[in-house]
Design a protein around this motif. Structure first.
Motif, PDB file in Angstrom:
ATOM      1  N   LEU A 136      22.134 -31.211  29.474  1.00 46.88           N
ATOM      2  CA  LEU A 136      23.385 -30.732  28.881  1.00 46.88           C
ATOM      3  C   LEU A 136      24.595 -31.531  29.350  1.00 46.88           C
ATOM      4  CD1 LEU A 136      22.783 -26.868  29.057  1.00 46.88           C
ATOM      5  CD2 LEU A 136      22.702 -28.343  27.038  1.00 46.88           C
ATOM      6  N   LEU A 137      24.461 -32.282  30.434  1.00 43.28           N
ATOM      7  CA  LEU A 137      25.560 -33.109  30.927  1.00 43.28           C
ATOM      8  C   LEU A 137      25.634 -34.455  30.223  1.00 43.28           C
ATOM      9  CD1 LEU A 137      25.259 -32.450  34.785  1.00 43.28           C
ATOM     10  CD2 LEU A 137      26.927 -31.469  33.181  1.00 43.28           C
ATOM     11  N   GLY A 138      24.695 -34.710  29.301  1.00 43.38           N
ATOM     12  CA  GLY A 138      24.648 -35.986  28.604  1.00 43.38           C
ATOM     13  C   GLY A 138      25.717 -36.119  27.535  1.00 43.38           C
ATOM     14  N   GLU A 139      25.734 -37.288  26.910  1.00 44.77           N
ATOM     15  CA  GLU A 139      26.699 -37.588  25.854  1.00 44.77           C
ATOM     16  C   GLU A 139      25.985 -37.743  24.514  1.00 44.77           C
ATOM     17  OE1 GLU A 139      29.818 -37.575  26.191  1.00 44.77           O
ATOM     18  OE2 GLU A 139      30.239 -37.873  28.321  1.00 44.77           O
ATOM     19  N   SER A 140      26.765 -37.779  23.447  1.00 41.33           N
ATOM     20  CA  SER A 140      26.206 -37.968  22.119  1.00 41.33           C
ATOM     21  C   SER A 140      25.815 -39.426  21.913  1.00 41.33           C
ATOM     22  CB  SER A 140      27.215 -37.553  21.049  1.00 41.33           C
ATOM     23  OG  SER A 140      28.318 -38.449  21.048  1.00 41.33           O
ATOM     24  N   SER A 141      25.005 -39.686  20.880  1.00 41.75           N
ATOM     25  CA  SER A 141      24.592 -41.063  20.597  1.00 41.75           C
ATOM     26  C   SER A 141      25.786 -41.921  20.183  1.00 41.75           C
ATOM     27  CB  SER A 141      23.526 -41.066  19.494  1.00 41.75           C
ATOM     28  OG  SER A 141      24.002 -40.418  18.320  1.00 41.75           O
ATOM     29  N   ALA A 142      26.811 -41.297  19.586  1.00 39.27           N
ATOM     30  CA  ALA A 142      28.005 -42.051  19.189  1.00 39.27           C
ATOM     31  C   ALA A 142      28.730 -42.609  20.411  1.00 39.27           C
ATOM     32  CB  ALA A 142      28.945 -41.161  18.380  1.00 39.27           C
ATOM     33  N   VAL A 143      28.838 -41.796  21.462  1.00 38.66           N
ATOM     34  CA  VAL A 143      29.489 -42.252  22.700  1.00 38.66           C
ATOM     35  C   VAL A 143      28.658 -43.347  23.350  1.00 38.66           C
ATOM     36  CG1 VAL A 143      30.185 -41.553  25.027  1.00 38.66           C
ATOM     37  CG2 VAL A 143      30.638 -40.045  23.076  1.00 38.66           C
ATOM     38  N   ILE A 144      27.330 -43.174  23.335  1.00 45.84           N
ATOM     39  CA  ILE A 144      26.447 -44.168  23.948  1.00 45.84           C
ATOM     40  C   ILE A 144      26.554 -45.502  23.222  1.00 45.84           C
ATOM     41  CG2 ILE A 144      24.037 -44.728  24.440  1.00 45.84           C
ATOM     42  CD1 ILE A 144      23.520 -41.741  24.727  1.00 45.84           C
ATOM     43  N   GLU A 145      26.580 -45.467  21.884  1.00 44.10           N
ATOM     44  CA  GLU A 145      26.662 -46.703  21.094  1.00 44.10           C
ATOM     45  C   GLU A 145      27.980 -47.430  21.309  1.00 44.10           C
ATOM     46  OE1 GLU A 145      25.972 -45.536  17.114  1.00 44.10           O
ATOM     47  OE2 GLU A 145      23.828 -45.145  17.396  1.00 44.10           O
ATOM     48  N   LYS A 146      29.035 -46.694  21.651  1.00 44.76           N
ATOM     49  CA  LYS A 146      30.336 -47.309  21.900  1.00 44.76           C
ATOM     50  C   LYS A 146      30.435 -47.902  23.306  1.00 44.76           C
ATOM     51  CE  LYS A 146      32.923 -44.392  18.673  1.00 44.76           C
ATOM     52  NZ  LYS A 146      33.995 -43.366  18.520  1.00 44.76           N
ATOM     53  N   GLY A 147      29.351 -47.766  24.067  1.00 40.98           N
ATOM     54  CA  GLY A 147      29.358 -48.344  25.401  1.00 40.98           C
ATOM     55  C   GLY A 147      29.936 -47.455  26.463  1.00 40.98           C
ATOM     56  N   GLY A 148      30.015 -46.155  26.191  1.00 39.92           N
ATOM     57  CA  GLY A 148      30.533 -45.233  27.185  1.00 39.92           C
ATOM     58  C   GLY A 148      29.615 -45.136  28.382  1.00 39.92           C
TER      59      GLY A 148
END
Length: 235
Positions: free
Chosen positions: A77-89
């Motif tokens: 639950l502490l993870g991020e969405s795939s959109a944030v990951i793809e943006k290099g977050g």
């Protein structure tokens, strides 16, 4: 993409809602190599963990295996969405607890003091010079959570045979004969099998090797206790 996603239903209009992705977690432990392909088959969760059954196949190898991948619910639950990951977050990798279903099943069967009549075929095969790597363990495509970080899958166990099977091509290089089907209970806390039992009536014929069985669990909280009971149905 062998990943888990958590969605939230958000209003678009008074009569319509949209799914918004909140968390994405890739479960493939081989994501850094292209030599093995991992596919998510099914998942279930309890109060502590999320368990996922995955199918693994290596390039150029007909052999297949199955793995159980477990992640902690709170860490997921502490993870991020795939959109944030793809943006290099910046995203912290969630620890993956991986158990090889086939390897764990064979190790458990060979270490137990109790051997039924079906397992004798497996023991005879090994005593006659058969290799452990020749034993095939196929998992049915469902997994059920039984509480306290425990997950159950159903497997078929097959060994090579030199005798042509009914309906099989006798010129086939290697044929397999199924010797047993089992329910296998894994504990994420121990990273191992804690129980194995028959997946059907031991006095009845086994279901065909190629037939997948479906597991369904009914979990009920015990009165005055935080723990729950788990009844499993095989169909």
């Amino acid at each position: 993409d062998c990943g888990l996603r958590l969605f939230e239903a958000v209003p678009k209009s008074p009569e319509e809602k949209l799914c918004k992705e909140l968390v994405f977690q890739r479960l493939d432990p081989f994501k850094n190599t292209k030599r093995q392909q991992c596919t998510l088959l099914s998942m279930d969760l309890d109060e502590e963990c999320i368990g996922s059954l995955c199918h693994v196949r290596a390039d150029g190898d007909e052999a297949q295996r199955f793995i159980l991948v477990v992640v902690n619910r709170e860490e997921f639950l502490l993870g991020e969405s795939s959109a944030v990951i793809e943006k290099g977050g910046h995203v912290e990798d969630v620890p993956l607890h991986v158990i090889d279903v086939g390897e764990a099943t064979i190790n458990y069967l060979l270490s137990t003091d109790t051997v039924d009549h079906r397992q004798l075929q497996l023991m005879d095969f090994l005593q006659d010079g058969g290799d452990i790597t020749e034993i095939e363990i196929l998992a049915s495509g469902t997994i059920v959570a039984c509480g306290s970080g425990r997950f159950m899958v159903e497997v078929s166990i097959s060994i090579p045979t030199d005798h042509p099977l009914e309906g099989e091509d006798p010129d086939t290089e290697q044929q397999l004969v199924m010797v047993d089907r089992k329910l296998v209970l894994f504990s994420a806390n121990f990273g191992a099998i804690v129980w194995i039992g028959d997946s059907g009536d031991p006095t009845s014929p086994l279901q065909p090797r190629s037939e997948e069985l479906t597991l369904t669990a009914l979990r009920r909280t015990l009165p005055g206790d935080y723990r729950s009971t788990c009844n499993t149905l095989v169909a």
